[in-house]
Scaffold this motif. Sequence first.
Motif, PDB file in Angstrom:
ATOM      1  N   ASP A  62      -7.775  27.017 -28.394  1.00 37.25           N
ATOM      2  CA  ASP A  62      -6.819  28.085 -28.646  1.00 37.25           C
ATOM      3  C   ASP A  62      -5.976  28.361 -27.413  1.00 37.25           C
ATOM      4  O   ASP A  62      -4.775  28.600 -27.514  1.00 37.25           O
ATOM      5  CB  ASP A  62      -7.546  29.367 -29.072  1.00 37.25           C
ATOM      6  N   ARG A  63      -6.634  28.340 -26.255  1.00 41.06           N
ATOM      7  CA  ARG A  63      -5.922  28.615 -25.009  1.00 41.06           C
ATOM      8  C   ARG A  63      -5.783  27.321 -24.233  1.00 41.06           C
ATOM      9  O   ARG A  63      -6.764  26.778 -23.727  1.00 41.06           O
ATOM     10  CB  ARG A  63      -6.679  29.668 -24.192  1.00 41.06           C
ATOM     11  N   GLU A  70       4.344  24.101 -29.006  1.00 39.15           N
ATOM     12  CA  GLU A  70       4.439  25.561 -28.933  1.00 39.15           C
ATOM     13  C   GLU A  70       3.912  26.065 -27.592  1.00 39.15           C
ATOM     14  O   GLU A  70       3.134  27.021 -27.510  1.00 39.15           O
ATOM     15  CB  GLU A  70       3.682  26.214 -30.092  1.00 39.15           C
ATOM     16  N   LEU A  71       4.329  25.375 -26.533  1.00 43.12           N
ATOM     17  CA  LEU A  71       3.917  25.735 -25.182  1.00 43.12           C
ATOM     18  C   LEU A  71       4.993  26.563 -24.501  1.00 43.12           C
ATOM     19  O   LEU A  71       6.163  26.523 -24.877  1.00 43.12           O
ATOM     20  CB  LEU A  71       3.638  24.470 -24.366  1.00 43.12           C
ATOM     21  N   ILE A  72       4.569  27.294 -23.474  1.00 47.70           N
ATOM     22  CA  ILE A  72       5.484  28.137 -22.718  1.00 47.70           C
ATOM     23  C   ILE A  72       5.695  27.517 -21.344  1.00 47.70           C
ATOM     24  O   ILE A  72       4.740  27.233 -20.624  1.00 47.70           O
ATOM     25  CB  ILE A  72       4.928  29.562 -22.579  1.00 47.70           C
ATOM     26  N   SER A 127      -0.283  27.797 -23.559  1.00 47.67           N
ATOM     27  CA  SER A 127      -0.113  28.163 -24.961  1.00 47.67           C
ATOM     28  C   SER A 127       0.182  29.652 -25.062  1.00 47.67           C
ATOM     29  O   SER A 127      -0.046  30.422 -24.118  1.00 47.67           O
ATOM     30  CB  SER A 127      -1.374  27.819 -25.752  1.00 47.67           C
ATOM     31  N   THR A 128       0.666  30.071 -26.217  1.00 44.66           N
ATOM     32  CA  THR A 128       1.044  31.480 -26.396  1.00 44.66           C
ATOM     33  C   THR A 128      -0.159  32.403 -26.263  1.00 44.66           C
ATOM     34  O   THR A 128      -0.017  33.563 -25.882  1.00 44.66           O
ATOM     35  CB  THR A 128       1.691  31.679 -27.772  1.00 44.66           C
ATOM     36  N   GLU A 129      -1.375  31.889 -26.588  1.00 42.63           N
ATOM     37  CA  GLU A 129      -2.577  32.713 -26.479  1.00 42.63           C
ATOM     38  C   GLU A 129      -2.825  33.159 -25.034  1.00 42.63           C
ATOM     39  O   GLU A 129      -3.324  34.259 -24.788  1.00 42.63           O
ATOM     40  CB  GLU A 129      -3.795  31.953 -27.004  1.00 42.63           C
ATOM     41  N   TRP A 130      -2.488  32.283 -24.061  1.00 46.31           N
ATOM     42  CA  TRP A 130      -2.647  32.654 -22.660  1.00 46.31           C
ATOM     43  C   TRP A 130      -1.683  33.774 -22.291  1.00 46.31           C
ATOM     44  O   TRP A 130      -2.050  34.712 -21.586  1.00 46.31           O
ATOM     45  CB  TRP A 130      -2.394  31.445 -21.760  1.00 46.31           C
ATOM     46  N   GLU A 131      -0.448  33.686 -22.758  1.00 46.84           N
ATOM     47  CA  GLU A 131       0.523  34.721 -22.423  1.00 46.84           C
ATOM     48  C   GLU A 131       0.160  36.059 -23.065  1.00 46.84           C
ATOM     49  O   GLU A 131       0.398  37.124 -22.489  1.00 46.84           O
ATOM     50  CB  GLU A 131       1.923  34.296 -22.872  1.00 46.84           C
ATOM     51  N   GLU A 132      -0.447  36.001 -24.273  1.00 48.55           N
ATOM     52  CA  GLU A 132      -0.869  37.239 -24.920  1.00 48.55           C
ATOM     53  C   GLU A 132      -1.975  37.918 -24.121  1.00 48.55           C
ATOM     54  O   GLU A 132      -2.025  39.138 -24.026  1.00 48.55           O
ATOM     55  CB  GLU A 132      -1.345  36.930 -26.339  1.00 48.55           C
ATOM     56  N   PRO A 164      -0.065  38.704 -19.866  1.00 51.20           N
ATOM     57  CA  PRO A 164       1.391  38.771 -20.039  1.00 51.20           C
ATOM     58  C   PRO A 164       2.180  38.576 -18.754  1.00 51.20           C
ATOM     59  O   PRO A 164       3.367  38.247 -18.798  1.00 51.20           O
ATOM     60  CB  PRO A 164       1.611  40.175 -20.623  1.00 51.20           C
TER      61      PRO A 164
END
Length: 287
Positions: free
Chosen positions: A49-50, A87-89, A118-123, A126
């Motif tokens: 997920d991350r 879907e990476l940042i 991944s977006t899960e890390w940014e969530e 932040p």
Amino acid sequence: MEEVSELLINKMWGRLNRQWVAMKARGSAGGIIVIWTENPFTMEANDIDRLIVGGDFNTIRYPEEKNVVGRVTTSMRRLSDFILGGELIDLLLEGARYTWTNNQENLILSWLDRILISTEWEEKFPRIFQRALPRPISDHNLLLLELSDFSAGPRPFKMDMSWCEDKGFDGKVKNWWEAMNVTGWKGFILGQKIKQLKLNIREWVKQENSSRELRKSEILLKLQELDRLEESNPLGNVERQQRADLKIEYEEYIRRDEISWRQKSRAIWLKEGDGNTKFFHRMANAR
């Protein structure tokens, strides 16, 4: 590490249920061995997920990520497709505009190194970002993914062979020992003198480490200043020589660090100078 043999792997890991692959060292880089067991394993979906992907991608993403702006290339499109498709940042880069230099008179600067999450890390984090650290030895900047601070805490006293690299260390130990005035039976005298010697060495190490880290920071700041100056204008002969001298001085500090971490990791099968201080660091902390 020039050659890796089955004998070396057997000494490190044993003979049963294992496979391995190795990459030879090139100067102060490389020297990587990967060993894994042959037992099958599975990865569940929630295990990924991350996701963090980082390293030298050997291409820029946009033309402006190079000091000599050119056209959009196929490799640039592929990198963007990889980032968007996964879907990476692509994290904000702090501390520098570029992460690689050719160190030549016809200067080329590029942003080749990056960390993708991944977006899960940014969530969860932040305010996560990547910071480009100075490049005192390599032609690439180290990248630091900033999340939180970590402290390993105090460590027990152990003789560190890197101390012997200091030309005055032997003389200091001799002077400290001879200056002690302890009375009593011989075993008591020996124990008390060793105890006091440890205190003297600890204090000396503390002062030396403080002075060395201060000097290392000064070198890194100056190198960073020269790197930033080079991003705008080519360096002159004086500045290039100054940078070369600073790198030589910094390399000596790094060499001593590697001796220290090599001893702490007990990885005596690796030669000094393979440029794997972080590998030694991880092994030492894992014990």
